[in-house]
Design a protein around this motif. Structure first.
Motif, PDB file in Angstrom:
ATOM      1  N   UNK A 198      -6.911  12.213  -3.441  1.00  0.00           N
ATOM      2  CA  UNK A 198      -7.767  13.320  -2.529  1.00  0.00           C
ATOM      3  C   UNK A 198      -8.622  12.177  -1.674  1.00  0.00           C
ATOM      4  N   UNK A 199      -9.137  11.098  -2.262  1.00  0.00           N
ATOM      5  CA  UNK A 199     -10.273  10.357  -1.599  1.00  0.00           C
ATOM      6  C   UNK A 199      -9.631   8.921  -1.597  1.00  0.00           C
ATOM      7  N   UNK A 200      -9.637   8.113  -0.580  1.00  0.00           N
ATOM      8  CA  UNK A 200      -9.414   6.529  -0.745  1.00  0.00           C
ATOM      9  C   UNK A 200     -10.792   5.899  -0.157  1.00  0.00           C
ATOM     10  N   UNK A 242       1.002  -1.331  -0.073  1.00  0.00           N
ATOM     11  CA  UNK A 242      -0.034  -0.015  -0.075  1.00  0.00           C
ATOM     12  C   UNK A 242       1.119   1.173  -0.012  1.00  0.00           C
ATOM     13  N   UNK A 243       2.161   1.224   0.673  1.00  0.00           N
ATOM     14  CA  UNK A 243       2.788   2.128   0.760  1.00  0.00           C
ATOM     15  C   UNK A 243       3.247   2.899  -0.768  1.00  0.00           C
ATOM     16  N   UNK A 296      -1.765   8.019   6.868  1.00  0.00           N
ATOM     17  CA  UNK A 296      -2.326   9.341   6.857  1.00  0.00           C
ATOM     18  C   UNK A 296      -3.054   9.757   5.368  1.00  0.00           C
ATOM     19  N   UNK A 297      -3.943   8.863   5.066  1.00  0.00           N
ATOM     20  CA  UNK A 297      -4.668   9.435   3.776  1.00  0.00           C
ATOM     21  C   UNK A 297      -5.399  10.449   4.078  1.00  0.00           C
ATOM     22  N   UNK A 298      -5.633  11.195   3.007  1.00  0.00           N
ATOM     23  CA  UNK A 298      -6.410  12.710   3.309  1.00  0.00           C
ATOM     24  C   UNK A 298      -7.728  12.547   3.676  1.00  0.00           C
ATOM     25  N   UNK A 299      -8.480  11.663   2.919  1.00  0.00           N
ATOM     26  CA  UNK A 299      -9.860  11.421   3.159  1.00  0.00           C
ATOM     27  C   UNK A 299      -9.982   9.804   3.086  1.00  0.00           C
ATOM     28  N   UNK A 300     -10.743   9.271   3.793  1.00  0.00           N
ATOM     29  CA  UNK A 300     -11.282   7.748   3.920  1.00  0.00           C
ATOM     30  C   UNK A 300     -12.814   7.539   3.829  1.00  0.00           C
ATOM     31  N   UNK A 301     -13.372   6.789   2.819  1.00  0.00           N
ATOM     32  CA  UNK A 301     -14.769   6.635   2.862  1.00  0.00           C
ATOM     33  C   UNK A 301     -14.706   5.175   2.701  1.00  0.00           C
ATOM     34  N   UNK A 302     -15.291   4.411   3.981  1.00  0.00           N
ATOM     35  CA  UNK A 302     -15.451   3.449   3.927  1.00  0.00           C
ATOM     36  C   UNK A 302     -16.749   2.565   3.907  1.00  0.00           C
ATOM     37  N   UNK A 303     -16.762   1.268   3.525  1.00  0.00           N
ATOM     38  CA  UNK A 303     -18.396   0.639   3.135  1.00  0.00           C
ATOM     39  C   UNK A 303     -18.482  -0.222   4.328  1.00  0.00           C
TER      40      UNK A 303
END
Length: 229
Positions: free
Chosen positions: A66-68, A57-58, A90-97
Motif C-alpha cells: 500500500x505504501x513505500x 527492488x523488482x 509504479x508503487x501505489x504511494x510513496x512517502x519520502x524523507x
C-alpha cells in the motif's frame, strides 16, 4: 495495510516497529546487515538489500504494498535513486524523507505523494512546547488551533468535569485524560508510560496527577495555561 520501509536507521527502524505493533505488515529494507539483524525479530519481514539496485527492488511485492516509505537519512544520493526506482516501478504511494531543501526539490520533481521532515517536525513540536509554559506536548492543527497535553490546574482537582466546565470558561474541549504509570523495561528499570482513560464523562472527577488533552484555539489555550502560573 502493507508497508515497505527503506532505510532502517533510527527513524525508519522506530517507524517500522510502531507500524508492526499496530498490526500492519511491514517489510524493512536496508543495505546494512547489522541494522537488519537488530530489527528482524521486531517487524514482519526484514531484507538486506541495496534499494538503488532496480533488479533487486523488482523482487519486492510492490503490487501488494500500500505504501513505500523512503526513510534513508544519511545518503541523499541513495535516497534519490531508490525513490526514482520505486516511482518508475509504479508503487501505489510513496512517502519520502527530505534532509534539506535541495533534496526535497529533487524528490518532489520525481513525483512522490508526500514528503516528510522528521527532524524539523520534532524540533517544531519541541519549540512550541517550550514556548507555552506548562505544555507537556503539542500538535499544531493549524495556525489558529492546537491540541496540547497539560497538567490539570490545582483549582480543578476534586471537581467533576461538569463542575469545572472548562469548555464554557475557556472554549476548550477535553479530548481525553492521560495518567502516567510506571512500568519496568527490559532492564528492570521503572519508566513512565501513558495510560489513556478514553472518553471523558461529565461525572469524572479530576485527580492531581491527571494530564488533560485539550483542543482549541491557541489564544484560549494560552489563557488556560495562566492558571498554572
Amino acid at each position: 495495510m502493507k508497508y515497505i520501509i527503506v532505510g532502517i536507521g533510527n527513524f525508519g527502524g522506530y517507524l517500522a516497529k510502531r507500524l508492526t505493533n499496530l498490526g500492519h505488515e511491514v517489510i524493512g529494507v536496508d543495505s546494512s546487515e547489522s541494522r537488519i539483524e537488530m530489527i528482524k525479530d521486531s517487524i514482519t519481514h526484514s531484507i538486506v538489500m541495496d534499494a538503488t539496485d532496480q533488479a533487486a527492488v523488482k523482487n519486492l511485492p510492490l503490487k501488494e504494498t500500500d505504501v513505500v516509505i523512503i526513510a534513508i537519512g544519511e545518503d541523499i544520493g541513495a535516497s534519490i535513486m531508490s525513490t526514482a526506482i520505486f516511482k518508475q516501478l509504479k508503487s501505489k504511494r510513496i512517502i519520502a524523507r527530505a534532509i534539506n531543501d535541495l533534496h526535497e526539490t529533487v524528490i518532489q520533481a520525481i513525483g512522490v505523494d508526500e514528503i516528510i521532515h522528521p527532524e524539523e517536525e520534532t524540533a517544531d513540536r519541541l519549540s512550541k512546547r517550550l514556548e507555552m509554559k506548562g505544555v507537556l506536548d503539542s500538535l499544531e492543527i493549524s495556525d489558529e488551533y492546537n491540541i496540547v497535553e497539560v497538567k490539570v490546574p490545582a483549582r480543578y482537582v476534586d471537581l467533576s468535569v461538569a463542575d469545572a466546565d472548562i469548555r464554557k470558561e475557556f472554549y476548550l474541549n477535553i479530548l481525553t485524560i492521560i495518567k502516567i504509570e510506571q512500568k519496568k523495561n527490559l532492564l528492570g528499570i521503572n519508566t513512565p508510560h501513558k495510560n489513556v482513560i478514553g472518553v471523558v464523562t461529565p461525572d469524572y472527577t479530576f485527580e492531581s496527577d491527571d494530564i488533560l488533552l485539550l483542543f482549541g484555539k491557541i489564544k484560549n489555550i494560552q489563557e488556560f495555561l495562566k492558571l498554572g502560573d
